[in-house]
Structures are given as C-alpha cells and as structure tokens.
Design an enzyme around this catalytic site. Structure first.
Site, mmCIF file in Angstrom:
data_model
loop_
_atom_site.group_PDB
_atom_site.id
_atom_site.type_symbol
_atom_site.label_atom_id
_atom_site.label_comp_id
_atom_site.label_asym_id
_atom_site.label_seq_id
_atom_site.Cartn_x
_atom_site.Cartn_y
_atom_site.Cartn_z
ATOM 1 N N ASP A 1 -4.608 -14.397 -25.653
ATOM 2 C CA ASP A 1 -5.009 -14.758 -24.302
ATOM 3 C C ASP A 1 -6.269 -14.006 -23.867
ATOM 4 O OD1 ASP A 1 -2.222 -14.509 -24.961
ATOM 5 O OD2 ASP A 1 -1.666 -15.056 -22.932
ATOM 6 N N TYR B 1 -6.708 -14.644 -13.304
ATOM 7 C CA TYR B 1 -7.233 -15.683 -14.186
ATOM 8 C C TYR B 1 -6.684 -17.067 -13.886
ATOM 9 C CZ TYR B 1 -2.897 -15.900 -16.875
ATOM 10 O OH TYR B 1 -1.590 -16.093 -17.248
ATOM 11 N N HIS C 1 -5.241 -5.536 -24.468
ATOM 12 C CA HIS C 1 -4.955 -6.564 -23.469
ATOM 13 C C HIS C 1 -4.899 -5.960 -22.062
ATOM 14 C CE1 HIS C 1 -3.855 -10.536 -22.195
ATOM 15 N NE2 HIS C 1 -2.823 -10.057 -21.511
ATOM 16 N N GLY D 1 -4.703 -21.937 -27.665
ATOM 17 C CA GLY D 1 -5.720 -22.659 -26.916
ATOM 18 C C GLY D 1 -6.756 -21.741 -26.301
#
Length: 400
Positions: free
Chosen positions: A175, A73, A164, A247
């Site tokens: 994330d 990523y 995850h 974010g």
C-alpha cells in the site's frame, strides 16, 4: 459515509453495464472516449458521464467537503479522482470541492498540522501540488514541502525501503508505495527536485518488489524484517495476495515508469514486474464477472468475493500498460472485460444518485480468514477514487 448495500435501493445495475458494453468493445482498444455517445435506455437511468455522476452524488451526500473526513489517503484518493475530472471538464465546482477539503487542513501560511509518521498521510500531498499549479497559491507548495522534507528523516529498512509507519518497525506494505511514490514524482517534476525524487521512487518500487514479488507475478501484501505473527519466519512476508495492495503497487509502478528515462538502471526490472503482473491479472480474472477476487488466487473458495476497488485498479493497470506498449495489444480484452465488470457494480438509486458497491473497507495485514471477512461497503472512498481513476482513463482522459 459507508452505506451497506442492503440499505440502498439499487436499480438497473446490469442494464448500465449491458448498455455500455457494445461501445466499450468497439472503442476501448483504440483508447477513444465513448462517454459522449453513450445513451442508456430510460429504464436504466444511467448517466452519460459516470465520473461526474459519482462525484455529484458524493457532493450531494456531503455538500461541505470539510466533512468528508480527516487528512488521509482515502479522501485524498477520491479527491485526486475528482481533480482528474476537473482537468477534463474545467467545471469549477470540482476544483472548489477539492480546495474546500484541503483548506480545512492547510493554514494561510501553508502549514499542515501533521507529523507525517506514516506513508498513508502523504498520499493527499498530491492535491497540494495540483492546487498550487491550478490556483497559483503558494501556500500549497509550502505545505507540500513539509512532506518532502519529512522524507529526509523518515525511517527505512536496512536496504532503504520506507517503513509503512514509524510504529511499524522495518515493515513494508505494498500500500505504501502508492501513498508516497506518485507524490514524490509529482513533487520532483513541479519543484526542480526530479533527480532525487525519481531516483527515490525507483528505489522504493524496486526494494518493495524484491521482498514481495512471487513467481506467480502477484505480490504478497507485506514484509517484516522483525518477527511478527503474520510474517513467515524465513521469507518474512505475509501469506496472502490481497487484491487492493497489489493494485496500489501496480499503479505506483506505472507512475514511476512514466517518469524514468529509458536509460535508468531500475527501469528494466520495474517494467518486467509490471509485465509479469499484467500477465497474472489476466490469469486470475474471474471469467464470470470480469472482476478480481479479494484474495486474488483463491477464486474457487466459496467465501471469497469479487472486490470493486481492486478490480478498477487492475482494469486501469492493464489498459494503461497496453496503451504505453508495455504489454501486447491483445491484453486490452482483459481491461475491457474488467471495465464491464466494474460497471456492473455501479447502480442508481430511486433518487437518481449513483453508487459504487462491494468495496473492501480499510484493511491491515492478516491471514486468509481476516481478508475474506472484511466488511463490504458501498461508496467507500477506496472504491470511489479507484473508479474515477479507471473511468477517466477508459474514457480517454490521460490527465494526471
């Protein structure tokens, strides 16, 4: 790749921000591009197009894109930002650079040698879809289908959240939403799979939020249904509001709202989460720098520090939310100040290369001291990619 600030001779960082600030204050609220009119003074040597400067400098450091790093990523994020700049400029060197990295992993028949046993490995799938659309080569669609099919058997929590990683049983990390949700949405739109993809994206955003939202509007980094050292035994979530994880989630939420019709049953709750998040982002912005802290709500700690990748993400989240009418127009001032703060972390060295400083490297889940002691890098792909996404939006590029 990750140069420490002490090893690079920077100059004129403050001048870059100061030169641009007047243009930003006048133009950003209206969402207009100011790149063409910026003329920094000769002492700053600041490029008129900072997105191109960041990419060109990276290309100069690493001319062969196959040497950027493995399939993942971090590089995927930077190259996604590079593709945004290609969509704006139509400069073939950027498309070829993205293609050069992807072709290092995708065979001529469209096979990717990857088991996709973690969400992180799926984010670069966005590049496959974009390259299929931009080059017409079918192998990229074939490779993207590998990721989509993997989701059919990918493990989930009892309420449907993607783990995850297959090695992280019943764990949800904020994330992960950005690693899979934008890919899903883009895949659904490109290959007539939107009914599944949009519904799944909305579900993931909702499930993750249900476990990690807090009354402050911020979100905890991670959740574990199973006992683990970093999770509270009652709430099952981690203890800190780590800036970049929030974010990731905010950007994934906005991408989901882009796709969902107004009648979708998940839309109202996702929109409310975004609105609460934007409010929190404004509340915890550092008044001195315009940036945001590594641990968002603990800016008073002397060991805390403002982190560039999350600051770019937050600036983008607020600016886009304002542009789409999700939050009041007055919140644009948060984005404008955030943009100026991020630009203050952009610098030009003696050879004319552009660098982005104070970026947290890759990070797991931990306690307060763990996050605060994470190394700060220059030109880490987390920060370069986030900067490009932010800068393209702030300069009026709505592609992607």
């Amino acid at each position: 790749m990750n140069l420490r600030p002490s090893r690079v001779r920077f100059r004129c960082t403050a001048a870059i921000a100061a030169t641009l600030s007047g243009v930003l204050a006048a133009g950003l609220a209206a969402g207009t591009s100011s790149a063409a009119t910026v003329r920094p003074g000769p002492a700053a040597a600041a490029p008129a197009d900072l997105s191109r400067a960041v990419i060109d400098s990276t290309m100069k450091r690493t001319p062969d894109p196959a040497k950027l790093g493995g399939w993942g990523y971090q590089v995927g994020l930077f190259l996604y930002g590079t593709d945004l700049v290609y969509q704006r400029t139509h400069d073939a060197k950027y498309l070829n650079y993205v293609k050069g990295w992807v072709d290092h992993f995708v065979s001529s028949s469209g096979h990717l040698s990857n088991s996709f046993n973690n969400l992180d490995s799926m984010q670069a799938g966005n590049l496959l879809i974009l390259l299929n659309q931009q080059t017409g080569q079918a192998k990229y669609a074939t490779a993207a289908a590998q990721i989509r099919k993997r989701l059919d058997t990918y493990p989930r929590t009892p309420d449907g959240g993607f783990w995850h990683a297959t090695s992280k049983t019943n764990q949800l990390w904020l994330d992960g939403t950005y690693m899979v949700v934008p890919f899903l949405l883009r895949y659904g739109a490109a290959y007539n799979d939107a009914t599944y993809a949009d519904g799944e994206a909305a579900k993931q955003i909702t499930v993750y939020g249900s476990h990690l939202e807090s009354p402050t509007g911020l979100l905890y980094h991670a959740y574990s249904l199973n006992p683990i050292s970093w999770a509270d035994p009652t709430t099952h979530h981690s203890s800190q509001f780590w800036c970049r994880s929030i974010g990731w989630y905010g950007m994934a939420s906005l991408a989901t709202l882009d796709a969902l019709p107004k009648t979708d049953p998940h839309r109202a709750s996702i929109l409310n989460t975004v609105q609460q998040l934007v409010s929190a982002i404004g509340r915890y912005q550092d008044p001195a720098t315009g940036r945001w802290f590594q641990i968002v709500d603990k800016g008073s700690l002397s060991s805390n520090w403002t982190e560039t990748s999350c600051s770019a993400m937050y600036t983008f989240i607020v600016a886009k939310s304002v542009a789409l009418g999700y939050v009041p127009a007055a919140d644009q001032s948060i984005a404008t100040k955030g943009y100026q703060g991020v630009l203050a972390e952009v610098a030009t060295d003696s050879s004319g290369q552009t660098h982005v400083k104070n970026i947290c490297i890759g990070t797991n889940v931990g306690d307060l001291s763990y996050y605060l002691s994470r190394p700060r890098a220059t030109d880490d792909f987390h920060g370069l990619g986030a900067f490009l996404i932010m800068n393209e939006w702030m300069q009026g590029n709505r592609a992607g």
